[in-house]
Write a protein that holds these residues in place. Sequence first.
Motif, PDB file in Angstrom:
ATOM      1  N   VAL A 191      15.367 -69.593   0.467  1.00 19.60           N
ATOM      2  CA  VAL A 191      14.999 -68.268   1.545  1.00 19.60           C
ATOM      3  C   VAL A 191      13.073 -68.418   0.879  1.00 19.60           C
ATOM      4  CG1 VAL A 191      14.981 -66.019   0.952  1.00 19.60           C
ATOM      5  CG2 VAL A 191      17.221 -67.378   0.734  1.00 19.60           C
ATOM      6  N   ALA A 192      12.944 -68.749  -0.545  1.00 23.37           N
ATOM      7  CA  ALA A 192      11.819 -68.775  -0.696  1.00 23.37           C
ATOM      8  C   ALA A 192      10.939 -70.055  -0.144  1.00 23.37           C
ATOM      9  CB  ALA A 192      11.290 -69.385  -2.075  1.00 23.37           C
ATOM     10  N   GLN A 193      11.646 -70.723   0.419  1.00 23.64           N
ATOM     11  CA  GLN A 193      10.605 -71.912   1.196  1.00 23.64           C
ATOM     12  C   GLN A 193       9.972 -71.396   2.686  1.00 23.64           C
ATOM     13  OE1 GLN A 193      13.111 -75.157   0.986  1.00 23.64           O
ATOM     14  NE2 GLN A 193      12.415 -76.098  -0.922  1.00 23.64           N
ATOM     15  N   ALA A 194      11.268 -70.940   3.278  1.00 24.94           N
ATOM     16  CA  ALA A 194      11.143 -69.974   4.223  1.00 24.94           C
ATOM     17  C   ALA A 194       9.978 -69.070   4.223  1.00 24.94           C
ATOM     18  CB  ALA A 194      11.989 -69.200   4.669  1.00 24.94           C
ATOM     19  N   ILE A 195      10.061 -67.888   3.783  1.00 27.33           N
ATOM     20  CA  ILE A 195       9.041 -67.393   3.249  1.00 27.33           C
ATOM     21  C   ILE A 195       7.843 -67.271   2.717  1.00 27.33           C
ATOM     22  CG2 ILE A 195       7.802 -65.287   1.339  1.00 27.33           C
ATOM     23  CD1 ILE A 195      11.390 -64.712   0.701  1.00 27.33           C
ATOM     24  N   ILE A 196       7.455 -68.947   2.300  1.00 25.43           N
ATOM     25  CA  ILE A 196       6.196 -69.879   2.168  1.00 25.43           C
ATOM     26  C   ILE A 196       5.224 -69.912   3.548  1.00 25.43           C
ATOM     27  CG2 ILE A 196       5.288 -71.716   1.284  1.00 25.43           C
ATOM     28  CD1 ILE A 196       6.374 -71.236  -1.355  1.00 25.43           C
ATOM     29  N   ALA A 197       7.121 -70.607   4.394  1.00 23.69           N
ATOM     30  CA  ALA A 197       6.249 -71.067   6.084  1.00 23.69           C
ATOM     31  C   ALA A 197       6.377 -69.722   7.000  1.00 23.69           C
ATOM     32  CB  ALA A 197       6.997 -72.027   5.890  1.00 23.69           C
ATOM     33  N   ASN A 198       5.918 -68.883   6.453  1.00 18.23           N
ATOM     34  CA  ASN A 198       6.374 -68.429   7.295  1.00 18.23           C
ATOM     35  C   ASN A 198       4.905 -66.421   7.246  1.00 18.23           C
ATOM     36  OD1 ASN A 198       8.164 -68.870   9.634  1.00 18.23           O
ATOM     37  ND2 ASN A 198       9.151 -69.140   8.171  1.00 18.23           N
ATOM     38  N   ALA A 199       4.629 -67.087   5.700  1.00 22.37           N
ATOM     39  CA  ALA A 199       3.057 -65.935   5.961  1.00 22.37           C
ATOM     40  C   ALA A 199       1.890 -66.523   5.897  1.00 22.37           C
ATOM     41  CB  ALA A 199       3.770 -65.426   4.312  1.00 22.37           C
ATOM     42  N   ARG A 200       0.871 -65.764   6.508  1.00 26.58           N
ATOM     43  CA  ARG A 200      -0.389 -66.183   6.597  1.00 26.58           C
ATOM     44  C   ARG A 200      -1.308 -66.494   5.127  1.00 26.58           C
ATOM     45  NH1 ARG A 200       0.372 -62.399  10.633  1.00 26.58           N
ATOM     46  NH2 ARG A 200       0.523 -63.052  12.256  1.00 26.58           N
ATOM     47  N   HIS A 201      -0.947 -66.032   4.473  1.00 29.24           N
ATOM     48  CA  HIS A 201      -1.502 -65.972   2.819  1.00 29.24           C
ATOM     49  C   HIS A 201      -0.220 -65.591   1.941  1.00 29.24           C
ATOM     50  CE1 HIS A 201      -4.769 -64.607   0.099  1.00 29.24           C
ATOM     51  NE2 HIS A 201      -3.621 -64.095  -0.238  1.00 29.24           N
ATOM     52  N   VAL A 202      -0.437 -66.497   0.814  1.00 26.75           N
ATOM     53  CA  VAL A 202       0.933 -66.403  -0.137  1.00 26.75           C
ATOM     54  C   VAL A 202       0.591 -66.076  -1.473  1.00 26.75           C
ATOM     55  CG1 VAL A 202       2.540 -68.557  -1.132  1.00 26.75           C
ATOM     56  CG2 VAL A 202       2.266 -68.551   1.291  1.00 26.75           C
TER      57      VAL A 202
END
Length: 257
Positions: A191-202
């Motif tokens: 889930v965390a990897q999907a979050i990173i991949a779908n945000a403009r600024h992490v």
Amino acid sequence: MFLSGRQTEILEIAKAEGRVLVEELAARFSVTPQTIRKDLNDLCDGRVLSRVHGGAIFPGGTENVKYEARRSIAAPEKQAIGRAAAGLIPNNSSLFINIGTTTEAVGEALLGHHELMVITNNINVANKLRIFPSIEVVIAGGVVRGSDGGIVGEAAVDFIRQFKVDYAVIGASAIDTDGALLDFDFREVKVAQAIIANARHVILVADGTKFERTAPVRIGHLSQVHTFVTDECNIESVRAIAAEHGVRLVETSRRPI
């Protein structure tokens, strides 16, 4: 190693609460702080605890500390990190917030914001934010982990992939000296990897105790985030990685919060 009765009890407290403090132990056992420091030094020399400022933590190589205990570890530092991270997020923006006690602190610090859309797989964050009409809360579907209210699994990953947001707030159970971001549950990591991949600024939020721990599952690398908010980063290799990859390092102990 041979443990005295007091050292055995100190170890059990550390296992249950995640962290022990010199002054609290001295009062509990009616001994001097110097005596407790010697006990902690012995336990740390035997590699059953790890020293931190003012006390010691139970390192938990392959087993995570209980969630309620994690809330009490470095609580003031997490609150300061939460305020600093929330200050980076403007009104009228969309963001992910994932599982963790530090990410919860960010959620609490966002309560004064307006016109936010918060997508989360953290039931605790959703429950705190849902009553504020200026914040729209969207919660992921999937398996609810009973230990901490985190929503994990492939359904949660698929849900997250439907969005492209302005910001993501992520945590980690451990940060290695080579910049690897680590956790304990591979389902949570997906889930965390999907979050990173779908945000403009992490935005990575983690207190300094995460440099003293280890965990078996790799989330990603520090170079994948844009901003790292911590209380203090004393690991030179991590500072160098942040500088090399243009990661903004925000240390709350070095700035007014």
